[in-house]
Design an enzyme around this catalytic site. Structure first.
Site, PDB file in Angstrom:
ATOM      1  N   THR A 193       0.975  -1.135  -0.125  1.00 43.76           N
ATOM      2  CA  THR A 193       0.060   0.065  -0.024  1.00 43.76           C
ATOM      3  C   THR A 193       0.856   1.092   0.225  1.00 43.76           C
ATOM      4  O   THR A 193       2.075   1.153   0.266  1.00 43.76           O
ATOM      5  CB  THR A 193      -0.829   0.014   1.412  1.00 43.76           C
ATOM      6  OG1 THR A 193      -1.709  -1.311   1.357  1.00 43.76           O
ATOM      7  CG2 THR A 193      -1.655   1.138   1.260  1.00 43.76           C
ATOM      8  N   GLY A 253      -0.867  -4.255   5.289  1.00 43.11           N
ATOM      9  CA  GLY A 253      -1.803  -5.294   5.429  1.00 43.11           C
ATOM     10  C   GLY A 253      -2.341  -5.189   6.863  1.00 43.11           C
ATOM     11  O   GLY A 253      -2.799  -4.553   7.488  1.00 43.11           O
TER      12      GLY A 253
END
Length: 577
Positions: free
Chosen positions: A384, A467
């Protein structure tokens, strides 16, 4: 004055001249000085991202008269190009925004939904055909509608100041003319290519140099993405969701046997929502709830508020034990209750109550727990990017965006320049589960932007990728600042911990934690503490885990300045002016 006193006087003067104080010496002695570098301080604006070139693009937008929202959009467009190992316009987005003029906090859920044309029964038949019980990561079944582009345009429509063509100009230029690939991104990129270049579509021609990932320092170009961004700058979000991009995706998906269709794109919309919150020791902490794991941060803080962490000390076995056991309790709730609020009422009244936190806290004893489930009746690693921006008006943006698994599925429609996310993997297939797959539903998400208010004023915009680690990282950053007095850079540099093995939102409602799980700590945690944790029954390993990446901007209301911080372990940069 005798020689000893002269020595002390000389030493004191020398320390003061180098900026070192006895207060700092005391912090050093207690092991509380972790900063790899000083905080960045800016009066007019601040940008903190995972890529130095993206940070500079954000600063340029601010200096051109754009606001924090404009800068966040430009930065996200740039990171999707420069860090495709973590994000891109084939993924989803969430953000929390402090809008100074209205003196209000806003949140947006810009996550995409599952295909309308794939029923639950149809999904099970597809899984049976490939002998799977859960949705595979790198399969067309894991592709949901990309929500990031709609998120940009919703943010821009509500708060933007510069035209979109100005906001996207630098990312387009870098896509066409190229940019040097940084070290950490190169490593992840090169490790992804051997598998993903075999996927159907244009991954190899889009994301490789001579069939391999780019090396550190190599110039990489993505002209197809540049063309897609140019189309968005000229024609707006409808080019993506109702125009030629949606039509091209529809055509390609039909050819490949996928389920996304033009109607899925046309029906897509982001949602402005009320963030969920709790108060932790006088600080109001805000997260995105619903199908996002932000609620776990608030639940953990509610439980930890009952411990005197400051007296227990940073990095001690007592403190880490409290953290780990709290995480284990909360993640059982996370596994059973967090789901798309359009399909499931998340029981916030219970999950975020202080009474429920006190009840759960009573379960924490001297030894590691190995058998637990949710306390409420039921009605992991991803890549991310997190970024945060702030401007001279006082606006602040906390934004997170992701492909989920690194470069996503690796499915690239020829000519578009981006990979689709595999976020649909995070549906459960248990029909009794709130997060069970249904057509037109948003899956569970791990990505969470964070925001903290103090006395009704913005205090901290922060977040970290990683995550399932993300709630752990959020809680660690906040307690480092609030309980242990660290500054915004120290809070991210301090040694980290992780715990894995909890139940997952993709499993069955009958699942529950049946072992103590696995604890990993960074090497800065003293080995004496590791031994003490093992004596409490924890399975502990030093290193060998991913501990996320962090950025943060703290607002100093008294002096009217921003303090910026970025991850010291990889390529990030905070910069202000």
């Amino acid at each position: 004055m005798n020689s000893y006193l002269k020595h002390l006087s000389s030493l004191s003067l020398g320390l003061l001249m180098t900026g070192f104080t006895f207060a700092q010496a005391d912090r050093e002695a207690k092991g509380l000085n972790f900063a790899s570098r000083s905080e960045v301080i800016g009066q007019h604006g601040m940008v903190a991202t995972s890529h130095p070139l993206a940070t500079q693009i954000g600063l340029d937008i601010l200096k051109q008269g754009g606001n924090a929202i404009d800068a966040a959009i430009a930065v996200n467009a740039a990171t999707g190009l420069m860090e495709p190992t973590g994000n891109g316009i084939g993924g989803d987005l969430f953000a929390i925004i402090w809008h100074e003029k209205s003196q209000k906090l806003y949140a947006i859920n810009a996550s995409g939904r599952s295909p309308l044309g794939l029923s639950y029964e149809g999904l099970l038949a597809e899984l049976d055909a490939i002998d799977r019980e859960s949705i595979p990561s790198y399969h067309l079944l894991s592709v949901s509608v990309p929500g990031a582009v709609d998120g940009w345009f919703e943010l821009h429509k509500k708060f933007g100041s510069l035209p979109m063509k100005d906001i996207l100009k630098s990312p387009i230029d870098y896509a066409v003319n190229g940019f040097p690939v940084t070290e950490a991104i190169s490593m992840r990129w090169r490790s992804s290519v051997p598998f993903l270049k075999t996927q159907p579509g244009a991954f190899e021609s889009t994301f490789t140099i001579d069939g391999r990932g780019p090396r550190k320092g190599e110039i990489f170009k993505n002209p197809d993405l540049g063309n897609t961004l140019r189309l968005l700058a000229e024609k707006g979000r409808d080019a993506f969701y109702e125009g030629e991009i949606a039509q091209e995706i529809d055509r390609w998906m039909k050819e490949q046997g996928g389920y996304l269709r033009y109607e899925d794109f046309k029906n897509h919309h982001s949602e402005w929502i009320e963030p969920v919150s709790t108060n932790y020791r006088g600080y109001d902490v805000y997260q995105v709830g619903g199908n996002v794991q932000g609620t776990a941060v608030l639940q953990m803080l509610n439980i930890l508020e009952g411990f005197d962490l400051a007296s227990m000390g940073f990095g001690t076995a007592e403190t880490l034990h409290a953290y780990i056991e709290t995480k284990k309790l909360v993640y059982e709730d996370r596994a059973k209750h967090y789901a798309d609020p359009d399909f499931q009422n998340v029981p916030y009244d219970i999950l975020l109550s202080k009474d429920y936190a006190a009840e759960r806290r009573q379960l924490i004893g001297e030894k590691a727990m190995s058998d637990m489930s949710t306390g409420v009746e039921v009605i992991e690693n991803g890549d991310t990017v997190y970024l945060t921006t702030a401007d001279s008006e006082g606006n602040m943006v906390s934004l997170i965006q992701s492909n989920f698994r690194g470069m996503g599925t690796g499915f690239v429609v020829p000519g578009l320049g981006f990979s689709f996310q595999n976020r649909g993997e995070l549906f459960s297939t248990d029909p009794r589960h709130p997060n069970v797959y249904q057509p037109g539903k948003r899956p569970f998400h791990t990505i969470i932007p964070g925001f903290v208010m103090k006395g009704g004023k913005p205090f901290l915009s922060y977040g970290n990728m990683g995550g399932a680690y993300q709630p752990i990282g959020h809680v660690s950053i906040l307690t480092n600042i609030i309980d242990f007095g660290m500054n915004v850079q120290e809070a991210g540099d301090a040694s980290r911990w992780d715990h894995s093995g909890s139940s997952k939102p993709t499993g069955s409602v009958a699942d529950h934690l049946t072992t103590t799980g696995q604890v990993n700590v960074e090497s800065g945690i003293r080995y004496e503490v590791v031994r003490q944790l093992r004596a409490k029954g924890h399975k502990v390993e030093v290193g060998n885990s991913f501990f996320g990446r962090y950025q943060g901007i703290l607002k100093d209301q008294e002096n009217g300045v921003y303090y910026g911080a970025s991850e010291s372990r990889v390529d990030g940069q905070a910069a202000g002016y």
